[in-house]
Design an enzyme around this catalytic site. Structure first.
Site, PDB file in Angstrom:
ATOM      1  N   GLU A   1       0.783  -1.250   0.000  1.00 14.60           N
ATOM      2  CA  GLU A   1       0.000   0.000   0.000  1.00 14.60           C
ATOM      3  C   GLU A   1       0.810   1.294   0.000  1.00 14.60           C
ATOM      4  OE1 GLU A   1      -3.001  -0.408   3.112  1.00 14.60           O
ATOM      5  OE2 GLU A   1      -4.128  -1.859   1.931  1.00 14.60           O
TER       6      GLU A   1
ATOM      7  N   GLU B   1      -7.093  -7.686  -1.541  1.00 13.28           N
ATOM      8  CA  GLU B   1      -7.436  -7.448  -0.130  1.00 13.28           C
ATOM      9  C   GLU B   1      -8.851  -6.913  -0.044  1.00 13.28           C
ATOM     10  OE1 GLU B   1      -5.488  -5.035   2.770  1.00 13.28           O
ATOM     11  OE2 GLU B   1      -3.499  -5.729   2.195  1.00 13.28           O
TER      12      GLU B   1
END
Length: 822
Positions: free
Chosen positions: A400, A497
């Site tokens: 991320e 995710e």
């Protein structure tokens, strides 16, 4: 127990102190007979000074590195060895203070995590400073093996093998890399023989080792005739995980020989990013051995805050549970640790593909020389250590961090962005990527997750919107919208995710709490929730479709709450995963061709509410039982759009099948079906998702007289020849809080033993939604759980993980269904 109640905060002082480990040892060999003696640390956590006989050998500052110190001149018959640790928390703070030019966010975790600051300034398990599902236990100590090695002439430090399929010659070849430490002052010549008996392959080459650290790379071709009979390594559900025993023997002029036994696996992996007809952007999917594979699985976090408690048995139990739920992949997430060798060995054996992150997560990182040097050593060590595993199919630079810069999580003023972009490219592209490409040409690399893949590369490694559904992979979380509404989910190329929280079972919580903690709003319940507003978000999501518990008995109310969070989580992740699976073969408004679904997260680090489907200790939550079904190789999936019900046939099987689709409509008030539809000759195509039934809800209600949306429920399954059958799936026509005709039911179970398995025969007097069997602390799993019970009788197996008995099981069993929640 550090996990008991509030001990994570009570024991904070331990991590703020410095600790020294020391011992005296006798050398078990004559030191004069050896040219070189090393003290080797496979893993030190994290900042330490290492001394032997009061002489400093060196320092460590990276938990993920291997450290080897030459002690030839200082070792004696009796020795005193010391490892002086510095508090990781103070070290990280000091490093941050020294970085004066500009700040590197985030400084600290959110207060709800009760964590420590500046995790990004120390090469240590990032989540040991706390995370939104875990406690802060910044450990310090020796977390892997330590040994002394003594040798003359030469010594093998590293050995790895990777397989390649040479298309032009249509044959397999193996690249074998060996790295030696050569002590003698002149080169050493010799022979190396590689033998794979099962493939009738043997090859001898002459090699010459230069003084110092030298490497030997051998190419072994599997002869053409044999190449055609090689059994490839396949992911779980797609074939066998064949490995071939291989012996590599080094016979050098210096006299003694080294024999290395290993397993050779043959498999190819490609990450396919190419244009898709009728859609902007690029595909993003994996081809294994030339076959596109839909990736089904979850995300792996460290199994414990204290790595030495993670035994082989614990790893086996968790990974076997993943395979048993029809998963074929896990992502080893970048805020934890590079897992131990056994983890990857088990994945090789079970056919679980690994998306391997490098250990950087949700933060920006420094790029000063010392830091980069440490990272470079870490990356080359880890790639060398792990690249022989066929299970690893991808290296990914970080978790991320591309998104963090693109979406400006840390509120960096626009004028200052450049310096952080430069750091980003420096760390993940110019250093990590360069090393990976040099060390391992056998598998793909991406710089971040989520990323736009090749599009991110084109935009200078940082795309404007890494969450773009037309490229790469996406992470997606949404706690405010109704999770039963599939239209809120991104029709992405790859969902790496996504997820929802729930509480672990009462038996798991009970071990680390006391009576006054057993309520949803207790201090303990707030303390364990490390995600801002997490407990309220669960209530809100439950409230969309279920009535909240109102019991006057506080413990009953708490247990009902736990049960409902698990039901909600299971149903939410099911809805979202099924959306990803049925999107694999279609493009709608330019979006689709979804080829991966990895929900967040598989396992837990402690006993607390989290996104996990396996509780700390390995117990299956209802979500994990649902995963067994929503990841099934053959599955009918239903969704509604503008009043029309669509049923898709989803298949991971390698051939097309002609099947019968059975659709059964039940009134909530009766175990007798209202109506049944058997549709024969339905073709479910290999490795795809195709529509197999379409009907307006009004027509369906018409067909099944006396049904309304609130009084009826739909179940459906696929049946074929030779026992081929999908799980039975369900589609709710209304919220269950509005369901009409649901009655209080008498659920009962009788238990018997058959060999090592226990048989539970369940009986019900009425339809029971979300029937849950719980046997408390008895370790094991059921064949099915959390199901909609629409027949009087159902047989469920229990597979124990440790010895138990019929009496113990009967005594521990609780049966709960939705109508038991009051």
């Amino acid at each position: 127990d550090p996990y008991y109640r509030f001990n994570d905060v009570m024991y904070r002082w331990i991590s703020l102190d410095n600790w020294t480990y020391s011992r005296t040892f006798k050398t078990p060999f004559d030191v004069r007979k050896w040219q070189k003696v090393n003290l080797v640390f496979e893993g030190v956590d994290t900042v330490a000074q290492i001394l032997i006989n009061n002489i400093t050998l060196g320092r460590t500052d990276n938990m993920f590195n291997r450290y080897s110190f030459d002690i030839t001149s200082v070792i004696k018959e009796v020795n005193f060895v010391e490892v002086r640790f510095l508090s990781a928390v103070s070290y990280a703070a000091e490093q941050s203070r020294c970085h004066k030019a500009y700040s590197i966010p985030p400084a600290c975790p959110p207060p709800v995590q009760k964590g420590e600051c500046h995790a990004n300034f120390i090469r240590k398990e990032q989540c040991s400073f706390s995370w939104d599902w875990g406690p802060s236990f910044p450990t310090q100590g020796i977390w892997k093996d330590v040994r002394i090695e003594a040798y003359n002439h030469y010594h093998l430090i590293h050995f790895s093998l990777t397989s390649f399929f040479v298309k032009s010659a249509s044959q397999w070849s193996l690249e074998i890399e060996s790295i030696f430490d050569v002590v003698s002052s002149k080169p050493i010549a010799g022979l190396v023989t590689v033998s794979i008996p099962k493939l009738q392959t043997q090859q001898t080459s002459s090699v010459k080792l230069q003084p110092g650290e030298g490497s030997v790379v051998l190419l072994v071709n599997i002869n053409k005739v044999r190449s055609s009979t090689v059994e490839a390594w396949w992911p779980n559900g797609h074939g066998k995980q064949t490995g071939y025993n291989m012996t590599t023997t080094f016979i050098m002029e210096a006299g003694y020989q080294i024999e290395k036994f290993s397993k050779a696996y043959f498999r190819t992996v490609e990450l396919v990013q190419e244009s898709i007809p009728g859609s902007p952007g690029l595909s993003f999917y994996f081809r294994i051995n030339g076959r596109p594979i839909f990736i089904k699985g979850s995300n792996w976090i460290p199994a414990d805050s204290f790595q030495d408690r993670v035994t082989y048995d614990i790893l086996w139990l968790l990974l076997k549970s993943a395979a048993d739920a029809n998963m074929n992949a896990l992502r080893v997430w970048g805020g934890g640790v590079y897992e131990q060798d056994e983890f990857y060995d088990i994945c090789d054996e079970l056919g679980i593909m690994i998306w391997q992150d490098f250990m950087f997560a949700c933060a920006l990182y420094p790029t000063d020389q010392n830091y980069l040097e440490s990272v470079r050593a870490e990356v080359s060590h880890q790639v060398r250590r792990l690249k022989s595993h066929p299970s690893i199919i991808l290296w990914s630079g970080n978790n991320e961090n591309e998104a963090a810069i693109a979406s400006n999580w840390f509120s960096i003023p626009y004028a200052d962005r450049e310096v952080y972009i430069k750091d980003y490219v420096m760390l993940y592209v110019k250093n990590i990527r360069e090393i990976v490409l040099t060390e391992d040409k056998s598998r793909p690399f991406i710089a971040s997750s989520p990323t736009n893949g090749l599009e991110s590369v084109k935009e200078g490694w940082l795309s404007q919107n890494p969450y773009d559904t037309h490229y790469g992979d996406t992470h997606f979380y949404d706690y405010s919208n109704d999770c039963w509404n599939w239209t809120v989910y991104p029709k992405t190329r790859f969902a790496s995710e996504y997820g929802f929280q729930s509480w672990p079972s009462f038996s798991t919580i009970e071990k680390v709490s006391s009576t006054e903690d057993w309520s949803y709003t207790s201090n303990f319940s707030l303390h364990r929730q490390h995600h801002e507003n997490g407990n309220d978000q669960m209530l809100q999501q439950i409230g969309h479709h279920f009535k909240l518990p109102q019991s006057t008995d506080p413990i009953k109310k708490f247990k009902d709450m736990i049960y409902l969070t698990q039901v909600m989580q299971a149903q939410c992740v099911k809805t979202e995963t099924e959306f990803y699976r049925f999107s694999q073969s279609e493009i709608i408004k330019g979006e689709g061709h979804t080829m991966g679904a990895l929900y967040w997260q598989l396992n837990d680090i402690w006993q607390a509410p989290s996104w996990a489907s396996l509780e700390y200790g390995g117990k299956w939550k209802l979500l994990h039982y649902f995963a067994q079904n929503f990841f099934a190789p053959l599955l009918p999936v239903a969704y509604e759009d503008k009043g029309v019900l669509y049923i898709y046939g989803v298949s991971d099987l390698h051939v097309d099948h002609k099947l019968t689709l059975r659709v059964v409509v039940h009134a909530w008030s009766s175990l007798e079906p209202v109506c049944t539809l058997a549709k024969d000759g339905v073709t479910v195509k290999a490795q795809s998702a195709v529509p197999i039934h379409k009907e307006s809800i009004n027509d369906l209600l018409e067909r099944c007289r006396n049904c309304t949306r609130k009084s009826c429920v739909i179940t459906f399954c696929l049946v074929g020849e030779g026992g081929l059958q999908s799980p039975t799936n369900h589609h709710f026509l209304s919220s269950l809080k509005d369901a009409v005709g649901l009655e209080k039911t008498q659920l009962s179970a009788s238990v018997s033993q058959r060999d090592d398995i226990y048989v539970f025969v369940l009986q019900t007097t009425a339809i029971a939604p979300f029937v849950s069997l719980d046997v408390g602390n008895i370790k094991g799993r059921f064949s099915d759980n959390g199901f909609l019970m629409t027949e009087k009788k159902k047989v469920v197996m229990f597979y124990p993980w440790e010895p138990t008995s019929v009496e113990e099981l009967e005594k521990s069993l609780t049966l709960t269904s939705l109508v038991d929640v009051v």
